[in-house]
Design a protein around this motif. Structure first.
Motif, PDB file in Angstrom:
ATOM      1  N   HIS A 150       1.013  -1.080  -0.188  1.00  0.00           N
ATOM      2  CA  HIS A 150       0.042  -0.017  -0.051  1.00  0.00           C
ATOM      3  C   HIS A 150       0.914   1.506   0.033  1.00  0.00           C
ATOM      4  CE1 HIS A 150       0.232   1.044   4.324  1.00  0.00           C
ATOM      5  NE2 HIS A 150       0.256  -0.288   4.557  1.00  0.00           N
TER       6      HIS A 150
ATOM      7  N   ASP B 288       6.411   1.188   6.459  1.00  0.00           N
ATOM      8  CA  ASP B 288       5.148   0.796   6.323  1.00  0.00           C
ATOM      9  C   ASP B 288       4.358   2.051   5.538  1.00  0.00           C
ATOM     10  OD1 ASP B 288       2.320   0.220   6.457  1.00  0.00           O
ATOM     11  OD2 ASP B 288       2.113   0.821   8.696  1.00  0.00           O
ATOM     12  N   ASP B 289       4.302   1.860   4.204  1.00  0.00           N
ATOM     13  CA  ASP B 289       4.683   0.592   3.587  1.00  0.00           C
ATOM     14  C   ASP B 289       5.484   0.946   2.103  1.00  0.00           C
ATOM     15  OD1 ASP B 289       4.706  -2.154   3.379  1.00  0.00           O
ATOM     16  OD2 ASP B 289       2.741  -2.394   2.207  1.00  0.00           O
TER      17      ASP B 289
ATOM     18  N   GLU C 100       4.311  -5.879   3.703  1.00  0.00           N
ATOM     19  CA  GLU C 100       4.120  -5.175   5.097  1.00  0.00           C
ATOM     20  C   GLU C 100       5.066  -4.791   5.790  1.00  0.00           C
ATOM     21  OE1 GLU C 100       1.857  -3.022   6.233  1.00  0.00           O
ATOM     22  OE2 GLU C 100       0.163  -3.210   5.233  1.00  0.00           O
ATOM     23  N   ALA C 101       4.971  -3.913   6.952  1.00  0.00           N
ATOM     24  CA  ALA C 101       6.033  -3.785   7.962  1.00  0.00           C
ATOM     25  C   ALA C 101       5.255  -3.103   9.174  1.00  0.00           C
ATOM     26  CB  ALA C 101       6.987  -2.790   7.406  1.00  0.00           C
TER      27      ALA C 101
ATOM     28  N   GLU D  26      -5.016   1.730   2.519  1.00  0.00           N
ATOM     29  CA  GLU D  26      -4.976   0.619   3.557  1.00  0.00           C
ATOM     30  C   GLU D  26      -5.154   1.053   4.991  1.00  0.00           C
ATOM     31  OE1 GLU D  26      -3.001  -2.487   6.126  1.00  0.00           O
ATOM     32  OE2 GLU D  26      -2.384  -0.380   6.011  1.00  0.00           O
ATOM     33  N   GLU D  27      -4.313   2.277   5.497  1.00  0.00           N
ATOM     34  CA  GLU D  27      -4.577   2.615   6.824  1.00  0.00           C
ATOM     35  C   GLU D  27      -5.834   3.134   7.251  1.00  0.00           C
ATOM     36  OE1 GLU D  27      -1.951   2.079   8.662  1.00  0.00           O
ATOM     37  OE2 GLU D  27      -0.173   2.077   7.518  1.00  0.00           O
TER      38      GLU D  27
HETATM   39 ZN   LIG Z   1       1.002  -0.845   6.543  1.00  0.00          ZN
END
Ligand SMILES: [Zn+2]
Length: 758
Positions: free
Chosen positions: A116, A128-129, A188-189, A161-162
């Motif tokens: 994302h 992220d990300d 992802e992270a 996404e968030e």
């Molecule tokens: Zn993320």
């Protein structure tokens, strides 16, 4: 003692070897280059770029441009997406997914690469990300430079996404390419370093694990973490693909979680090796799946899998696991029967051996809980027990593990007076047997943790019980026992570390129980150490534990200071406030909040808050920015149901709309997308809210149906991710050692207006 040091060393080695591989300094054009990926990353991490912000549009354009430069024909999927699956509030957005396709030569089904590109509100989004997005861009470049693949590869940089997994939702529900997807690889992270762990798969993963084991050169994965992750509330885009029935794998690096969703998630803090490992996995798997038949017959069982030293993946089917476990159970019972027959074991001794390990687990947990409670309560230091895998918490982790060693050694010292070491050590193995059976019932993916250590530990006792008495000296036995404990140490130590990384030092009981269990494999070695001096091990371990805990206490504060301040205007009253959920103003927020700032609710501004939440606040000058608007397009009653069609907009082009309803709504839709959790429940309950991100300038269209004959009560609050410009107010820049509190309202402007539609 040398043998115990060997055990500890092996444990540490198995943890250290998980680190991602060193940077490839001279990659060829068909290899992944983290240096090339870093160039992209520099450009997209200049500013926080949440969905709806101007910086977000710049990141979108940069990615599009990068794709065009690589001669792709990227598209932007602009559409409305809603997520009603999460607990309220509902989430929605006008998302802008970026998609591009690398055509295959004989496509069976497509490989979908996903990351994302939106960031959390206050985050620079390097890990992220961003790291994932740029590794996929670099993966595309390397694929294009190589021999063409059979299958299509689809690049998808999701948006929102968030804000609620909204881009992924839009792709699976509305994009024509979604139905062609054969396998999804999501990246992802949750931190800024550490191995890129393959932590989640879709169900029936045998064929996915086969390919993963074959393609990826540094696999870090185990089937227990995948089982556990299913129980956690955490979500990534992968949840959406998985629920839509797509198959695939999910990757993330999670160490250094202190930076998560904060302005510290920067390129400077990112470990380039983690980015590289993301990219190497993406490239290897794109090639592997890209050249396989994604429509063909496949191994559709579920696998048990685990990596060894992050270098190779052991995997086998659950059926094999069951056969293996049954065999090992029979061998265990056989070995104990043999010991009983030869008079080396007794029934009561077995029971006491089993009990001793249980008591050790309980006692060690209590000791560590007591110590952490004392550290916390006495507030010996502000550095104790902050969240995250900080340096300090690493020291606590070692200290607590050593306390578990000391406690276990003491309990065994006491039991040893009554029970033989043979009984104690084999009795402890019954715990592995019990957990093995429990694993097959509750966590089939976790059976490997018990079956291999148990099988290996049994070798000691097969030798001891079959060879003539006195053939094996204690020294020899001690050496054999250490070697046979190796599988346990190699498999369980990384898991202890991963528990610490994933859930933090506060979950001490889980960590301590795992350490104690591991010690159950080394009881002969305890015996050997105690043979010279009974209290040598407890004393040495306690001393070392105290050393590590003191060292932890002496660590400087590692987590940066954070604060929250936001501006809210109630356009109904013309009143405005500066507010925070911090307890008191600090050196920087004191420019907004004087010492006599009051603590009070903000329900006039945010009607969705329960009455209990209070904020420190001070009145502020009203901004001249325009308040949100509602325009009624149609309003009619049919069969006693009122249907209102309206347009809700933010004339100041804010990033989010919070739309709150004070009336129960039976049916609702936004831009044509239905809002409903379940078919039979009302679409929109009284006091519920929809958070809509990135509304277009002209607004969003809302259709509401209600049975209520009362006026329809709505409140719309819009939110921009910056402070307002106010006359005669100059805001000093935040000191560099203080960050805005992640997951908060900080650094935002809210303007709210109520509407009563009679
Ligand atoms: Zn993320």
């Amino acid at each position: 003692m040398v043998v115990l040091a060997f055990a500890a060393g092996l444990g540490l080695l198995s943890i250290a070897s998980l680190a991602p591989p060193a940077i490839n300094a001279n990659p060829t054009s068909t290899e992944f280059s983290s240096a090339r990926a870093r160039e992209y990353l520099k450009a997209i991490t200049l500013k926080p770029h949440p969905i709806g912000s101007p910086a977000h549009a710049e990141v979108r354009d940069y990615i599009l441009n990068a794709l065009v430069n690589m001669r792709f024909q990227p598209q932007v999927q602009t559409t409305t997406a809603v997520n009603t699956q999460w607990e309220p509030p509902y989430r929605g957005a006008t998302v802008e997914n970026i998609v591009a396709k690398l055509q295959g030569t004989a496509n069976t089904r497509a490989v979908l690469l996903v990351a994302h590109y939106d960031a959390a509100q206050l985050s620079l989004g390097a890990s992220d990300d961003g790291a994932a997005v740029v590794s996929l861009l670099e993966t595309l470049r390397a694929l294009k430079a190589s021999a063409p693949l059979k299958n299509d590869v689809i690049f998808l940089a999701t948006d929102g996404e968030e804000a609620g997994l909204l881009g992924a939702t839009a792709f699976v529900q509305q994009h024509p390419w979604a139905k062609d997807v054969g396998v999804v690889l999501n990246f992802e992270a949750r931190g800024d370093h550490g191995p890129s762990i393959m932590f989640q798969t879709s169900d029936e993963n045998g064929w996915l694990i086969d390919e993963f084991a074959e393609s990826v050169s540094s696999p870090v994965a185990n089937s227990l973490s995948a089982d556990i992750y299913k129980l956690l509330p955490n979500d990534t885009d992968f949840t959406v693909f998985n629920k839509a029935g797509m198959n695939g794998l999910n990757f993330a690096y999670i160490e250094g979680s202190g930076v998560y969703h904060s302005s510290l998630d920067s390129m400077a803090n990112l470990d380039e090796r983690s980015l590289q490992e993301h990219g190497m996995s993406a490239l290897a798997l794109a090639r592997g799946f890209g050249n396989s038949n994604l429509n063909g017959p496949r191994n559709s069982g579920n696998d048990v899998y685990f990596d060894l030293f992050g270098r190779t993946l052991i995997h086998y089917s659950r059926t094999t696991a069951l056969v293996l476990s049954t065999l090992v159970t029979l061998i265990t019972l056989g070995v104990i029967a043999l010991g009983l027959r030869r008079g080396l074991l007794t029934w009561s001794g077995q029971a006491l051996g089993f009990l001793a390990l249980l008591l050790s687990m309980i006692a060690a947990t209590l000791v560590v809980m007591l110590v952490s409670w004392a550290l916390d309560t006495l507030a010996v230091s502000q550095t104790s027990f902050q969240q995250g895998d900080t340096q300090t918490n690493h020291l606590y982790l070692i200290g607590f593990a050593l306390l578990a060693v000391a406690t276990t050694a003491i309990i065994y010292g006491l039991f040893r007076k009554k029970v033989s070491v043979d009984n104690l050590a084999t009795g402890a193995l019954l715990w592995f047997l019990l957990l093995l059976i429990a694993a097959h019932i509750y966590f089939p993916g976790g059976s490997y943790l018990f079956v291999w250590p148990l099988l290996s530990a049994l070798i000691v006792w097969i030798l001891k019980f079959t060879l003539p008495a006195g053939k094996l000296s204690l020294t020899k036995l001690c050496l054999i026992s250490a070697v046979c404990a190796a599988p346990g140490i190699i498999l369980i130590s990384p898991l202890i570390y991963q528990i610490f990384i994933a859930v933090g030092i506060s979950q001490t009981s889980l960590i301590v129980v795992a350490v104690t269990l591991l010690l159950g494999l080394l009881l002969i070695n305890f015996e050997f150490v105690a043979s010279s001096f009974r209290w040598l091990l407890p004393a040495a371990a306690t001393l070392a534990a105290v050393g590590f805990i003191v060292a932890a206490l002496l660590q400087p504060r590692q987590q940066p200071k954070s604060n929250e301040i936001f501006y809210a205007l109630n356009a109904d009253t013309g009143k405005a406030v500066w507010a925070t959920s911090d307890a008191r103003p600090d050196e920087w927020t004191s420019q907004f909040l004087s010492t006599n700032a009051a603590t009070a609710p903000l329900n006039d501004y945010f009607p969705w808050l329960s009455g209990g939440e209070v904020f420190l606040q001070q009145s502020a000058p009203a901004t001249t920015l325009a308040a949100p608007e509602i325009k009624i397009l149609d309003d009619q009653v049919q069969d006693q149901i009122r249907q209102i069609h309206m347009r809700v907009s933010s004339p100041r082009d804010a990033a989010q709309l919070f739309i709150y309803s004070g009336t129960e709504i039976s049916e609702a839709s936004i831009n044509g997308q239905p809002l409903a959790k379940r078919q039979d429940a009302p679409a929109w309950q009284k006091d519920q809210m929809l958070i809509y991100s990135a509304p277009p300038r002209e607004g969003v269209e809302l259709v509401l149906k209600t049975k209520s004959s009362e006026p329809l009560i709505l409140k719309v609050v819009d939110r921009s991710f910056q402070f307002p410009e106010l006359t005669n107010v100059t805001i000093k820049a935040r000191p560099s050692d203080i960050v805005p509190t992640p997951f908060s309202y900080s650094d935002s402007t809210f303007i709210g207006k109520s509407f009563s539609l009679p």
